[in-house]
Design an enzyme around this catalytic site. Structure first.
Site, short mmCIF file in Angstrom:
data_model
loop_
_atom_site.label_atom_id
_atom_site.label_comp_id
_atom_site.label_asym_id
_atom_site.label_seq_id
_atom_site.Cartn_x
_atom_site.Cartn_y
_atom_site.Cartn_z
N ASP A 97 22.75 37.82 28.64
CA ASP A 97 22.89 38.77 29.75
C ASP A 97 22.24 40.12 29.41
OD1 ASP A 97 23.75 39.73 32.21
OD2 ASP A 97 25.79 38.99 31.97
N ASP A 108 25.14 37.43 40.99
CA ASP A 108 26.60 37.46 40.90
C ASP A 108 27.23 37.21 42.27
OD1 ASP A 108 26.67 37.87 38.21
OD2 ASP A 108 27.00 40.03 38.31
C1 GLA Z 1 27.12 40.09 34.50
C2 GLA Z 1 26.79 38.66 34.84
C3 GLA Z 1 28.05 37.91 35.16
C4 GLA Z 1 29.01 37.98 34.01
C5 GLA Z 1 29.28 39.44 33.66
C6 GLA Z 1 30.11 39.55 32.40
O1 GLA Z 1 27.55 40.78 35.61
O2 GLA Z 1 25.88 38.58 35.89
O3 GLA Z 1 27.78 36.57 35.48
O4 GLA Z 1 28.47 37.30 32.91
O5 GLA Z 1 28.07 40.15 33.44
O6 GLA Z 1 30.38 40.85 32.06
#
Ligand code: GLA
Length: 697
Positions: A441, A499
């Site tokens: 990420d 997300d």
């Molecule tokens: C980001 C990602 C999510 C999740 C969060 C965790 O927002 O897109 O899918 O992994 O971080 O903090």
């Protein structure tokens, strides 16, 4: 008068034609539809002198530089020096046309290679080498400067933000310049640096479409400029920080490649080539893609509140519905209870995982699933051991406050010490826990930026880790879809699209994703209802039907569902497993029907799944038949596999012949489907029909 001496490279659907000119570098004659040039008069003989023009013919070079007669965008900019090529060597093979241009006075050599790709597209790669005796500072080295036909009509591009990725933008060709420049250190939520340029009368299925994508995960610029020559010039480049590229004698700079697709089969034709170009870059463990395993991702199921027992229960619930890869998201490492601490300290949190992660990983595997883990390697919280030990390891401006985002700072990936530290931490977890998968990420923009070297630092770390753990698969995520591009695709195997898992929002978003990336790398999950991102509620069937278009996952706690819903979800997972080879079979075709319906077919050419989707309430009493131009070559057995969506008292009913197609396929001629259209029933808002089309010989 002699004929033009041409240099040609032809794909199945396109041609690139240059002409050797009186000047050193060949000039452009054609980049577009497939042509047979035959004998052509020389360009200089065709063009009479224009008024108020320089003497001599200054047509557009294959590698145009400024200063001596080219007034369009220049491919190169060196600090304190002009570049003037005085010779150019040409090499030609079946698949490649390579020009090596030299400025012998300035000691600059630029090799530009046009390479035909197996998937039908074209890659352009530029390497600049300092052959002089002094260092040179590079301010720009474009990946490509290309002519776009004077009958180009429209630019399709995408913009976006967190939770609203891939918003399609359509603009007419500019009278001056169109620029898409990103300055966040990442491609951002509008997808990669790229666009589609459409000629006259271009639709999904026909007309000349040109698609571009820079294989680069950092700041980048795509410019489409018109000048009084009457055509457009496209230029794609990675942005370099001021003074960051200094080449000592003998050193080279490699511009990121530009992927180019040119098709007379409309946007779908160009998209097919783009998928081929990206597929060629993906480096699968074992050399070939294996069936994509169904994921469960823990994030929206438990967020930060978990421990070994809780995740153990989630894993059991996941295995029971057919999940094949269990991904433990954020929250597992030292001090990570919220988003304000812990990033950088990549060891299991002793309070939540007192026995480390190995027992959990073993349990997950004993349940028949692979085990994946979330990391955000390029980031650090100021509340972390790492930051306390190395406050100087972040991107910063000396003596200034650093802006934080999500309470975190960006590590300076240009520093070998940072990369070594991260490699050691990641390698240790991979070795001791034996993980199969990393969700990688990246949850903030860079401020200040680290230039191209920051991106190259991340690539180097990814490369080193993959070399040490060749079986590892990696997902690229950046607050959802902030880092989706063909550059990082060389190191990764999946993208987290957004997300926002709301299925209504996902329909256009996933279509935007598919403009650049093939469906097998599109992370698409079934989330909870109401959606955590939008608050909207949707039926499980509709959520699942839309998630089935990509690499399927589940992002909720199956144990929290009632029994009927849980077994329905398990049924969808089984459905996807049955069809995933078809869904990822190679070919994706998008289309639009009347009254707000969109459709999408995915298959291998003889076997397709077809989604017919309605997001909003329709206005017409009857859904009109949907012409499927891709279906003309065969007759087809058409079966309705799924009708996913709400069934209310007042929602439209399906006619008996359509209902019969659920049990038994109906045979249609190809010409009927292509010309008259597949008869479809009216459906309610937030519904999808999924058909299977099987070619009959
Ligand atoms: C980001 C990602 C999510 C999740 C969060 C965790 O927002 O897109 O899918 O992994 O971080 O903090």
């Amino acid at each position: 008068m002699s004929d033009a001496e041409l240099l040609e490279l032809h794909g199945e659907e396109w041609s690139l034609v240059l002409e050797k000119s009186d000047r050193a570098v060949p000039v452009w004659r054609h980049l577009g539809a497939r042509v047979e040039p035959g004998n052509l008069p020389r360009l200089a003989d065709l063009r009479g002198p224009a008024t108020f023009s320089l003497e001599g013919d200054h047509a557009m070079d294959a590698l145009p530089v400024g200063g001596l007669g080219w007034f369009g965008p220049p491919a190169l900019a060196l600090r304190d020096a002009a570049v003037v090529f005085d010779c150019c060597e040409v090499e030609k093979t079946e698949a490649c046309l390579t020009l090596t241009c030299r400025d012998s006075l300035g000691g600059i050599e630029v090799r530009q290679q046009f390479r035909k790709l197996d998937g039908g597209g074209l890659e352009i790669a530029v390497r600049l080498t300092n052959r002089g005796v002094d260092s040179v500072t590079l301010d720009r080295c474009a990946s490509a400067v290309l002519p776009l036909a004077g009958n180009s009509r429209e630019i399709v591009s995408w913009r976006g933000r967190h939770n609203a990725e891939f918003v399609e933008c359509r603009e007419v060709m500019p009278e001056h310049a169109w620029v898409r420049e990103t300055r966040r250190g990442l491609p951002g939520h509008g997808g990669p640096c790229g666009a589609y340029v459409l000629g006259e009368d271009v639709g999904w299925h026909s007309g000349l479409a040109v698609a571009m994508q820079l294989a680069w995960s950092g700041d980048a610029k795509l410019t489409i400029e018109r000048d009084d020559e009457g055509f457009w010039v496209a230029m794609a480049e990675a942005m370099l920080a001021a003074g960051e590229i200094v080449l000592a004698p003998g050193e080279s700079f490699h511009a990121p490649p530009l992927l180019l697709a040119i098709s007379a089969q409309g946007r779908n034709g160009a998209m097919a080539q783009m998928h081929g170009a990206v597929r060629e870059r993906i480096d699968w463990p074992g050399g070939a893609m294996r069936p994509r395993p169904v994921h469960l991702n823990s994030w929206e199921a438990v967020y930060f509140s978990h421990d070994e027992a809780r995740i153990g229960e989630l894993a059991e619930a996941a295995a029971a519905i057919g999940i094949e890869r269990f991904v433990l998201d954020d929250g597992w490492f030292r001090g990570r209870n919220l988003d304000n601490a812990g990033l950088g300290d990549w060891t299991p949190d002793p309070a939540k995982y007192p026995n480390g992660l190995k027992p959990l990983a073993d349990k997950v595997r004993s349940l028949g699933m692979q085990f994946g883990l979330w990391f955000e390697p390029e980031m650090v919280n100021s509340d972390s051991e790492l930051y306390r030990a190395h406050p100087d390891w972040v991107l910063k401006l000396e003596c200034r406050d650093q802006p934080t985002a999500r309470n975190q700072l960006v590590l300076d990936m240009r520093l070998p010490a940072v990369r070594d530290y991260l490699y050691t931490m990641l390698d240790k977890v991979c070795a001791t826990v034996d993980i199969d998968y990393i969700k990688w990420d990246h949850n903030r923009d860079h401020a200040p930026g680290g230039g191209a070297a920051q991106v190259r630092g991340t690539y180097a770390l990814l490369e080193r880790l993959r070399a040490a753990h060749p079986g590892l698969e990696i997902e690229s995520c950046a607050g959802g879809g902030g880092r989706i591009d063909a550059g990082i695709a060389s190191y990764t195997h999946r993208f987290w699209t957004s997300d926002n898992i709301d299925a209504v929002a996902r329909v256009p978003m996933q279509r935007g994703f598919l403009a650049f990336m093939p469906p097998e790398v599109m992370g698409s999950h079934v989330g909870a209802s109401p959606s955590h991102a939008t608050g909207r509620a949707q039926s499980l069937d509709f959520r699942a039907a839309i998630a089935c278009q990509g690499h399927l996952g589940v992002e909720l706690d199956p144990a929290a569902m009632d029994e009927a819903e849980r077994s329905r979800l398990a049924e969808w997972i089984a459905f996807w497993k049955q069809w995933r080879a078809t869904i990822h079979g190679g070919c994706t075709v998008l289309g639009e029907a009347s009254d707000g319906i969109v459709w999408q077919a995915q298959g291998d050419g003889e076997d397709f799944l077809l989604w017919v989707i309605r997001r909003d309430h329709g206005e017409d009493r009857r859904a009109q038949p949907i012409p499927l131009p891709f279906a003309g070559a065969h007759d087809w057995e058409v079966q309705l596999l799924r009708h996913a969506g709400p069934r209310g008292v007042l929602t439209p009913r399906i006619g008996p012949a359509v209902a019969a197609m659920r049990g038994m396929a109906h045979r249609f001629t190809g010409s009927w489907l292509a010309g008259a259209g597949l008869p479809v029933p009216s459906i309610a808002a937030e519904s999808a029909l999924i058909y299977h089309l099987k070619a009959v010989s």
